[in-house]
Design a protein around this motif. Structure first.
Motif, PDB file in Angstrom:
ATOM      1  N   GLY A   1      10.486  28.697  14.011  1.00  0.00           N
ATOM      2  CA  GLY A   1       9.323  28.795  14.871  1.00  0.00           C
ATOM      3  C   GLY A   1       8.011  28.563  14.144  1.00  0.00           C
ATOM      4  O   GLY A   1       6.984  29.135  14.494  1.00  0.00           O
ATOM      5  N   ILE A   2       8.060  27.708  13.117  1.00  0.00           N
ATOM      6  CA  ILE A   2       6.842  27.427  12.360  1.00  0.00           C
ATOM      7  C   ILE A   2       6.267  26.087  12.825  1.00  0.00           C
ATOM      8  O   ILE A   2       6.978  25.083  12.830  1.00  0.00           O
ATOM      9  CB  ILE A   2       7.149  27.335  10.849  1.00  0.00           C
ATOM     10  N   PRO A   3       4.994  26.056  13.244  1.00  0.00           N
ATOM     11  CA  PRO A   3       4.398  24.766  13.594  1.00  0.00           C
ATOM     12  C   PRO A   3       4.197  23.914  12.336  1.00  0.00           C
ATOM     13  O   PRO A   3       4.119  24.453  11.225  1.00  0.00           O
ATOM     14  CB  PRO A   3       3.055  25.155  14.218  1.00  0.00           C
ATOM     15  N   VAL A   4       4.141  22.595  12.501  1.00  0.00           N
ATOM     16  CA  VAL A   4       3.950  21.700  11.355  1.00  0.00           C
ATOM     17  C   VAL A   4       2.610  22.016  10.682  1.00  0.00           C
ATOM     18  O   VAL A   4       1.573  22.019  11.353  1.00  0.00           O
ATOM     19  CB  VAL A   4       3.969  20.228  11.815  1.00  0.00           C
ATOM     20  N   PRO A   5       2.614  22.336   9.401  1.00  0.00           N
ATOM     21  CA  PRO A   5       1.368  22.718   8.731  1.00  0.00           C
ATOM     22  C   PRO A   5       0.338  21.590   8.764  1.00  0.00           C
ATOM     23  O   PRO A   5       0.682  20.432   8.508  1.00  0.00           O
ATOM     24  CB  PRO A   5       1.802  22.985   7.284  1.00  0.00           C
TER      25      PRO A   5
ATOM     26  N   PHE B   1      17.967  27.400  -2.062  1.00  0.00           N
ATOM     27  CA  PHE B   1      17.077  26.650  -1.176  1.00  0.00           C
ATOM     28  C   PHE B   1      15.629  26.990  -1.511  1.00  0.00           C
ATOM     29  O   PHE B   1      15.288  28.150  -1.700  1.00  0.00           O
ATOM     30  CB  PHE B   1      17.374  26.982   0.292  1.00  0.00           C
ATOM     31  N   TYR B   2      14.777  25.954  -1.569  1.00  0.00           N
ATOM     32  CA  TYR B   2      13.419  26.166  -2.039  1.00  0.00           C
ATOM     33  C   TYR B   2      12.395  25.744  -0.988  1.00  0.00           C
ATOM     34  O   TYR B   2      12.643  24.822  -0.201  1.00  0.00           O
ATOM     35  CB  TYR B   2      13.192  25.415  -3.340  1.00  0.00           C
ATOM     36  N   GLY B   3      11.271  26.439  -0.983  1.00  0.00           N
ATOM     37  CA  GLY B   3      10.236  26.155   0.003  1.00  0.00           C
ATOM     38  C   GLY B   3       9.682  24.749  -0.134  1.00  0.00           C
ATOM     39  O   GLY B   3       9.403  24.074   0.852  1.00  0.00           O
ATOM     40  N   ILE B   4       9.526  24.305  -1.378  1.00  0.00           N
ATOM     41  CA  ILE B   4       8.867  23.010  -1.575  1.00  0.00           C
ATOM     42  C   ILE B   4       9.391  22.329  -2.839  1.00  0.00           C
ATOM     43  O   ILE B   4       9.751  22.988  -3.812  1.00  0.00           O
ATOM     44  CB  ILE B   4       7.331  23.194  -1.660  1.00  0.00           C
ATOM     45  N   ALA B   5       9.460  21.003  -2.788  1.00  0.00           N
ATOM     46  CA  ALA B   5       9.767  20.212  -3.977  1.00  0.00           C
ATOM     47  C   ALA B   5       8.617  19.246  -4.199  1.00  0.00           C
ATOM     48  O   ALA B   5       8.146  18.611  -3.251  1.00  0.00           O
ATOM     49  CB  ALA B   5      11.074  19.441  -3.786  1.00  0.00           C
TER      50      ALA B   5
ATOM     51  N   ALA C   1       4.213  28.516   5.213  1.00  0.00           N
ATOM     52  CA  ALA C   1       5.493  28.000   5.696  1.00  0.00           C
ATOM     53  C   ALA C   1       6.503  27.910   4.548  1.00  0.00           C
ATOM     54  O   ALA C   1       7.678  28.278   4.701  1.00  0.00           O
ATOM     55  CB  ALA C   1       5.299  26.631   6.336  1.00  0.00           C
ATOM     56  N   ALA C   2       6.041  27.437   3.403  1.00  0.00           N
ATOM     57  CA  ALA C   2       6.935  27.320   2.244  1.00  0.00           C
ATOM     58  C   ALA C   2       7.423  28.700   1.828  1.00  0.00           C
ATOM     59  O   ALA C   2       8.594  28.884   1.476  1.00  0.00           O
ATOM     60  CB  ALA C   2       6.216  26.628   1.094  1.00  0.00           C
TER      61      ALA C   2
ATOM     62  N   THR D   1       0.852  -1.188   0.000  1.00  0.00           N
ATOM     63  CA  THR D   1       0.000   0.000   0.000  1.00  0.00           C
ATOM     64  C   THR D   1       0.888   1.237   0.000  1.00  0.00           C
ATOM     65  O   THR D   1       2.073   1.156   0.295  1.00  0.00           O
ATOM     66  CB  THR D   1      -0.901   0.051   1.251  1.00  0.00           C
ATOM     67  N   GLU D   2       0.298   2.359  -0.336  1.00  0.00           N
ATOM     68  CA  GLU D   2       1.077   3.591  -0.455  1.00  0.00           C
ATOM     69  C   GLU D   2       0.173   4.793  -0.224  1.00  0.00           C
ATOM     70  O   GLU D   2      -0.957   4.801  -0.710  1.00  0.00           O
ATOM     71  CB  GLU D   2       1.667   3.638  -1.866  1.00  0.00           C
ATOM     72  N   ARG D   3       0.661   5.774   0.495  1.00  0.00           N
ATOM     73  CA  ARG D   3      -0.123   6.960   0.812  1.00  0.00           C
ATOM     74  C   ARG D   3       0.637   8.237   0.468  1.00  0.00           C
ATOM     75  O   ARG D   3       1.864   8.227   0.398  1.00  0.00           O
ATOM     76  CB  ARG D   3      -0.432   7.001   2.316  1.00  0.00           C
ATOM     77  N   HIS D   4      -0.123   9.312   0.304  1.00  0.00           N
ATOM     78  CA  HIS D   4       0.485  10.618   0.060  1.00  0.00           C
ATOM     79  C   HIS D   4       0.762  11.253   1.416  1.00  0.00           C
ATOM     80  O   HIS D   4      -0.138  11.360   2.242  1.00  0.00           O
ATOM     81  CB  HIS D   4      -0.496  11.500  -0.718  1.00  0.00           C
ATOM     82  N   ILE D   5       2.009  11.653   1.645  1.00  0.00           N
ATOM     83  CA  ILE D   5       2.313  12.303   2.916  1.00  0.00           C
ATOM     84  C   ILE D   5       3.132  13.569   2.667  1.00  0.00           C
ATOM     85  O   ILE D   5       3.544  13.854   1.550  1.00  0.00           O
ATOM     86  CB  ILE D   5       3.085  11.382   3.890  1.00  0.00           C
ATOM     87  N   MET D   6       3.362  14.282   3.760  1.00  0.00           N
ATOM     88  CA  MET D   6       4.166  15.495   3.677  1.00  0.00           C
ATOM     89  C   MET D   6       5.494  15.245   4.395  1.00  0.00           C
ATOM     90  O   MET D   6       5.513  15.012   5.608  1.00  0.00           O
ATOM     91  CB  MET D   6       3.403  16.648   4.345  1.00  0.00           C
ATOM     92  N   TYR D   7       6.604  15.258   3.645  1.00  0.00           N
ATOM     93  CA  TYR D   7       7.917  15.183   4.270  1.00  0.00           C
ATOM     94  C   TYR D   7       8.338  16.614   4.582  1.00  0.00           C
ATOM     95  O   TYR D   7       8.110  17.516   3.776  1.00  0.00           O
ATOM     96  CB  TYR D   7       8.952  14.593   3.305  1.00  0.00           C
ATOM     97  N   TYR D   8       8.934  16.836   5.759  1.00  0.00           N
ATOM     98  CA  TYR D   8       9.401  18.191   6.056  1.00  0.00           C
ATOM     99  C   TYR D   8      10.687  18.142   6.864  1.00  0.00           C
ATOM    100  O   TYR D   8      11.050  17.102   7.423  1.00  0.00           O
ATOM    101  CB  TYR D   8       8.323  19.003   6.769  1.00  0.00           C
ATOM    102  N   ARG D   9      11.373  19.276   6.910  1.00  0.00           N
ATOM    103  CA  ARG D   9      12.625  19.388   7.649  1.00  0.00           C
ATOM    104  C   ARG D   9      12.340  19.894   9.053  1.00  0.00           C
ATOM    105  O   ARG D   9      12.079  21.086   9.258  1.00  0.00           O
ATOM    106  CB  ARG D   9      13.559  20.350   6.915  1.00  0.00           C
ATOM    107  N   SER D  10      12.380  18.987  10.020  1.00  0.00           N
ATOM    108  CA  SER D  10      12.017  19.364  11.388  1.00  0.00           C
ATOM    109  C   SER D  10      12.946  20.460  11.929  1.00  0.00           C
ATOM    110  O   SER D  10      12.502  21.372  12.628  1.00  0.00           O
ATOM    111  CB  SER D  10      12.059  18.140  12.303  1.00  0.00           C
ATOM    112  N   ASP D  11      14.244  20.403  11.564  1.00  0.00           N
ATOM    113  CA  ASP D  11      15.193  21.395  12.085  1.00  0.00           C
ATOM    114  C   ASP D  11      14.854  22.806  11.614  1.00  0.00           C
ATOM    115  O   ASP D  11      14.894  23.764  12.383  1.00  0.00           O
ATOM    116  CB  ASP D  11      16.624  21.022  11.674  1.00  0.00           C
ATOM    117  N   LEU D  12      14.487  22.930  10.343  1.00  0.00           N
ATOM    118  CA  LEU D  12      14.220  24.260   9.789  1.00  0.00           C
ATOM    119  C   LEU D  12      12.930  24.853  10.348  1.00  0.00           C
ATOM    120  O   LEU D  12      12.866  26.044  10.655  1.00  0.00           O
ATOM    121  CB  LEU D  12      14.142  24.188   8.268  1.00  0.00           C
ATOM    122  N   LEU D  13      11.903  23.993  10.464  1.00  0.00           N
ATOM    123  CA  LEU D  13      10.638  24.486  10.996  1.00  0.00           C
ATOM    124  C   LEU D  13      10.817  24.960  12.437  1.00  0.00           C
ATOM    125  O   LEU D  13      10.290  25.998  12.842  1.00  0.00           O
ATOM    126  CB  LEU D  13       9.566  23.388  10.927  1.00  0.00           C
ATOM    127  N   GLU D  14      11.585  24.174  13.189  1.00  0.00           N
ATOM    128  CA  GLU D  14      11.831  24.518  14.583  1.00  0.00           C
ATOM    129  C   GLU D  14      12.583  25.846  14.681  1.00  0.00           C
ATOM    130  O   GLU D  14      12.209  26.739  15.436  1.00  0.00           O
ATOM    131  CB  GLU D  14      12.660  23.416  15.227  1.00  0.00           C
TER     132      GLU D  14
END
Lengths: 296, 433
Positions: B170-174, B194-198, B183-184, B154-167
């Motif tokens: 000071g941006i909470p996980v969208p 460096f880009y907001g989103i890929a 956030a992006a 099985t396979e799902r769509h998820i959001m990968y993010y950089r925990s260090d950068l968000l922290e």
């Protein structure tokens, strides 16, 4: 490839024209060769660049491969070759490719060279064009009937099926090249041999064939390269045991992951033998061997 | 290589061949099938995947237990489809079990009669428990009430993010698409590369990843009656939003990117967010492939105006070759390899995302799976079972419905592109009726 690299480009030819054979000024004498060298270097670079990239990537980690800043600045690793011969166990695939390639080339030569001689000497009209039709038919359209036939006689997954299908392409290639070659050989040579008491077959074996060696070498290289690189026929007609290299290389692409490093290492391993064969056989590709043979 | 598989073409090819060669070849082939004999070997062909990796060990175990040898032949995904089409066109019985992508080929293969009806098989054994498979997975392998395979991944769509950068910022996980957009925007720094989103921006590959945006905006590729619906206001908004993300915060050349390119940018540490399938998580956790091993984190697909509705699909299914002479033996192997115990083994040892609820409920089995991901898998509410248009000519349909997204990324007229796509898509659908 080498032939293309040696062919003068347009600018080169123009440069050759402007520089006369015996110019007075030194500057002018240097201009031609310099431009020529530059042009050759540009062409060679174009051909070498992808090969160089492949070679470098084979010694990189996947992360280094996709990171542009590490194109030249990376720590070489042999892990990829470890994967190719370890986890992916490529050795049997190399053996398979060699068996099929050599088999298809030898059979094509044994049958094709005499056929070409017959076509050339007895002027069988349009025969070469007809033989070359095999190359015009797209391989895809043959796959289903071939698969159907070979599975009826239970040959799917055997070397026999692979060699037979490759001969379908390698033999016309040999016939087409050799027929042209034999036509270029002066008939007087054979007549001379026959006057000296040789039979027609003897003249063919002792006189014509040695002279035709460059042609044989050329067609053998091309036939081998075709077989070595063939993907389509082997995809359907081989099985896990007889799988050849071009099909096996897809082992490096999996669902949601591609092992670029392993893929490149395997590509290097696939490319090297073909280059060696080409370099080795090139010794025999000496044009103009018969020039002057019937003089005087 | 394209081989169009149509019954009539197959007949057109096979009939004259059979007539012309029957006399000679049928004789050579010797005796016919002997189905009553005890089966000693089976052949399975499938595309490379984590599942096939795990299968190598399990097949040996099966041989030890039952004496039946299972020959495995694995290919790349595209190569597999080409091979299957040639072999099935020739009505080959050389293989018994094959893996396939339900959404890409099930309609075509079942119409051609290449897939055995497995409805009775899956319901034959209560202990094996067909109902343990996720509802969306069971639906995915069923067409007009007939079961054509057993889902193995099985396979799902998820959001990968950089925990260090968000922290650090000071941006909470969208949790919503609007928050993702903000956030992006904040983290985007193209001057430094460096880009907001890929994300995928290439026309055909992006369709599956655009699907979750479409559903979360309240749209779908087709309406309840199966008609084209990519020109609805919801769909147009979804296209515009997807395009805006890549246009404003995406890397240059986004319209040439499939998952290998887009994921590489995130793996290099050059993007803050990456939205794609959870099956790629392991690439980011491998130090040889990723510079973000310690900083990658996983979030559920953010909610749009209609909520969070990511796809949850079955990328790999095993079915039985209709021309196989060993169907019962083939089923026995499929049943064994997909039972509760082996599904757990595959999840634990080879990180194969099982389709069984029991596998995911087992903490020991999910221990090898990234922790944040397991939570997302267990909470499958609101997921959609398809990630692309539902028809036979999927490839053509993807070309069509992907086009408006390209307009959006390039800053063109999304509305008229969506209208045109809808007309073309409807024509394609009508052609199949």
């Amino acid at each position: 490839m080498t032939a293309t690299a040696q062919r003068p480009t347009r600018s080169e030819a123009a440069a050759a024209r402007v520089s006369p054979p015996a110019p007075r000024r030194r500057k002018k004498r240097l201009l031609g060769p310099t431009l020529r060298t530059i042009a050759i270097m540009v062409v060679v670079l174009l051909f070498v660049l992808p090969l160089g990239w492949m070679l470098m990537a084979a010694f990189k980690t996947n992360l280094d491969i996709v990171t542009p800043s590490r194109t030249f600045d990376f720590t070489p690793t042999l892990d990829n070759f470890g994967t190719v011969f370890g986890a992916q166990n490529f050795a049997p695939f190399i053996v398979n490719s060699v068996v099929v390639g050599v088999g298809a080339t030898i059979v094509a030569l044994v049958l094709g060279v005499p056929a070409a001689y017959g076509i050339a000497r007895f002027r069988i009209r349009n025969a070469t064009a007809f033989v070359l039709l095999a190359r015009v038919i797209p391989g895809v359209s043959l796959l289903i009937p071939w698969y159907f036939l070979f599975s009826q006689v239970q040959l799917v997954g055997t070397y026999t099926a692979l060699i037979l299908t490759h001969i379908f392409v390698t033999m016309p290639l040999v016939v087409a090249i050799m027929a042209g070659f034999f036509e270029g050989l002066p008939e007087e040579l054979e007549e001379a041999a026959q006057i000296d008491g040789s039979s027609r077959v003897g003249a063919f074996v002792r006189v014509v064939l040695p002279l035709a060696l460059p042609g044989v070498a050329t067609s053998a290289i091309l036939a081998f390269i075709f077989s070595w690189n063939n993907f389509l026929f082997a995809l359907v007609l081989s099985n896990q045991e007889t799988r050849t290299l071009p099909v096996a290389i897809s082992n490096f692409t999996s669902y949601a992951s591609v092992d670029w490093g392993g893929l490149m290492a395997a590509s290097v391993i696939i490319t090297v033998p073909v280059m060696l064969v080409a370099l080795f056989a090139q010794r025999y590709v000496v044009a103009g061997l018969t020039a002057g043979a019937t003089k005087g | 290589m394209i081989i169009r598989s149509r019954r009539n073409r197959r007949a057109a090819l096979a009939a004259p061949l059979a007539l012309a060669l029957a006399a000679g070849l049928m004789a050579c082939a010797g005796g016919g099938s002997s189905s009553s004999e005890k089966v000693t070997d089976l052949t399975l062909i499938a595309a490379n995947s984590p599942w096939t990796e795990g299968l190598k060990t399990l097949a040996t175990k099966y041989e030890d237990e039952t004496g039946v040898k299972v020959n495995l032949e694995f290919y790349g995904n595209e190569q597999l489809n080409d091979t299957l089409k040639v072999k099935l066109n020739a009505q080959s019985s050389d293989f018994d079990i094959y893996g396939y992508q339900v959404q890409d080929v099930m309609r075509e293969f079942s119409r051609n009669g290449w897939l055995a009806d497995m409805t009775d098989y899956v319901k034959s054994d209560a202990d094996w428990n067909w109902d343990d498979f996720q509802q969306s997975s069971r639906d995915a392998v069923t067409l007009d009430g007939v079961v054509y395979g057993v889902p193995v991944m099985t396979e799902r769509h998820i959001m990968y993010y950089r925990s260090d950068l968000l922290e650090a910022a000071g941006i909470p996980v969208p949790t919503t698409l609007d928050e993702l957009d903000a956030a992006a925007a904040k983290l985007n720094d193209p001057a430094k590369g460096f880009y907001g989103i890929a994300m995928r921006g290439s026309k055909v590959p992006l369709v599956t990843q655009f699907s979750s945006f479409l559903y979360s905006y309240g749209g779908d590729f087709q309406d309840k009656d199966g008609n084209a619906s990519v020109d609805t206001p919801e769909a147009k908004d979804a296209y515009a939003f997807y395009g805006k993300l890549l246009k404003d915060y995406g890397p240059p050349g986004a319209t040439n990117m499939g998952w290998p390119e887009a994921s590489a940018i995130f793996a290099q540490g050059n993007a803050a967010f990456y939205l794609d399938a959870d099956s790629q998580a392991y690439t980011f956790l491998d130090p040889a492939s990723s510079a973000v091993v310690d900083t990658v984190a996983y979030g559920a697909f953010p909610a749009g105006p209609a909520g969070s509705h990511p796809y949850s699909i079955v990328p790999q299914t095993v079915g039985i070759n209709e021309y196989s002479k060993k169907k019962d033996a083939a089923w026995e192997f499929i049943k064994w390899v997909t039972n509760e115990e082996n599904s757990k083994t595959l999840l634990a040892d080879d990180t194969v995302p099982s389709a069984r609820d029991s596998s995911w409920a087992d903490d020991a089995a999910t221990a090898s799976f990234p922790a944040g991901l397991v939570e997302i898998v267990r909470n499958s509410e609101g997921t959609v079972g398809h990630d692309r248009p539902q028809l036979e000519k999927v490839a053509q349909a993807r070309e069509i419905v992907g086009a408006p997204a390209i307009s959006a990324i390039e800053g063109g007229d999304v509305d008229s592109a969506a209208d045109k796509a809808n007309t073309d898509f409807q024509d394609l659908l009508d052609g199949e009726k």
